[in-house]
Design an enzyme around this catalytic site. Structure first.
Site, PDB file in Angstrom:
ATOM      1  N   ASP A 102      46.665  34.154  46.302  1.00 24.66           N
ATOM      2  CA  ASP A 102      46.354  34.720  44.988  1.00 24.66           C
ATOM      3  C   ASP A 102      47.661  34.942  44.243  1.00 24.66           C
ATOM      4  OD1 ASP A 102      44.737  35.565  42.920  1.00 24.66           O
ATOM      5  OD2 ASP A 102      43.926  37.300  43.964  1.00 24.66           O
ATOM      6  N   ASP A 103      47.545  35.113  42.929  1.00 21.05           N
ATOM      7  CA  ASP A 103      48.740  35.347  42.126  1.00 21.05           C
ATOM      8  C   ASP A 103      49.282  36.748  42.346  1.00 21.05           C
ATOM      9  OD1 ASP A 103      46.545  36.559  40.870  1.00 21.05           O
ATOM     10  OD2 ASP A 103      47.021  35.813  38.868  1.00 21.05           O
ATOM     11  N   ASP A 106      46.783  43.863  43.268  1.00 19.04           N
ATOM     12  CA  ASP A 106      46.952  45.083  42.478  1.00 19.04           C
ATOM     13  C   ASP A 106      46.498  46.280  43.311  1.00 19.04           C
ATOM     14  OD1 ASP A 106      46.794  47.187  40.589  1.00 19.04           O
ATOM     15  OD2 ASP A 106      46.378  45.803  38.962  1.00 19.04           O
TER      16      ASP A 106
END
Length: 167
Positions: A102-103, A106
């Protein structure tokens, strides 16, 4: 204390920077797979993980690439994350030998759901925030929890006024 808008504590990532950071992540993952160092597949978390997953799959010569899609927002409201598209489970199984990319992590909520589907997968993100770090096995850059990351697919080129004064 002044109130800051998200862009005021922003981390702007260009296509070039994303490419460099995804390649750095690939180099970190090289030789770390369970099959004599090789990985059998890459699973990108859509949509943000697709560009880094493509770069990592290319760098590590992994031909088996799939996606998992997790929805955790209804418009602007965060909701309970649910998988709306799974990878081919006959290929990924419990996640052994699989890189999930994933980028950004969070809060880690999305990755909790992904890990429940592939508990033995190696989860790697390009960027990580402190709350989500426990869900990630590998990452490249950590940013503070209150930093807003602007990815290249979120931005357009436009004129910006000088910081001080006018032209």
């Amino acid at each position: 204390m002044t109130h800051q808008l998200p862009h005021e504590k922003g981390f702007h990532v260009s296509w070039d920077q994303l490419h460099r950071d995804a390649r750095a992540l690939a180099w970190r993952l090289d030789g770390q797979g369970p099959d004599q160092g090789a990985w059998k597949a890459v699973v990108a978390i859509t949509r943000g993980g697709m560009a880094p997953a493509m770069i990592i799959a290319r760098e590590l010569d992994i031909r088996m690439v799939d996606t998992i899609s997790v929805k955790s927002y209804n418009h602007q409201t965060q909701s309970e994350p649910t998988v709306i598209k799974s990878p081919d489970m006959t290929v990924v199984g419990d996640g052994t030998g699989v890189l999930v990319i994933d980028d950004l992590v969070d809060t880690g909520k999305t990755l909790e759901v992904v890990r429940s589907h592939m508990p033995k997968a190696h989860i790697a993100t390009v960027y990580a925030k402190p709350m989500g770090r426990p869900q990630v096995n590998s990452f490249i850059t950590e940013v503070s929890q209150d930093t807003w990351i602007f990815f290249p697919w979120d931005m357009a080129l436009q004129y910006v006024e000088p910081y001080r004064g006018k032209d």
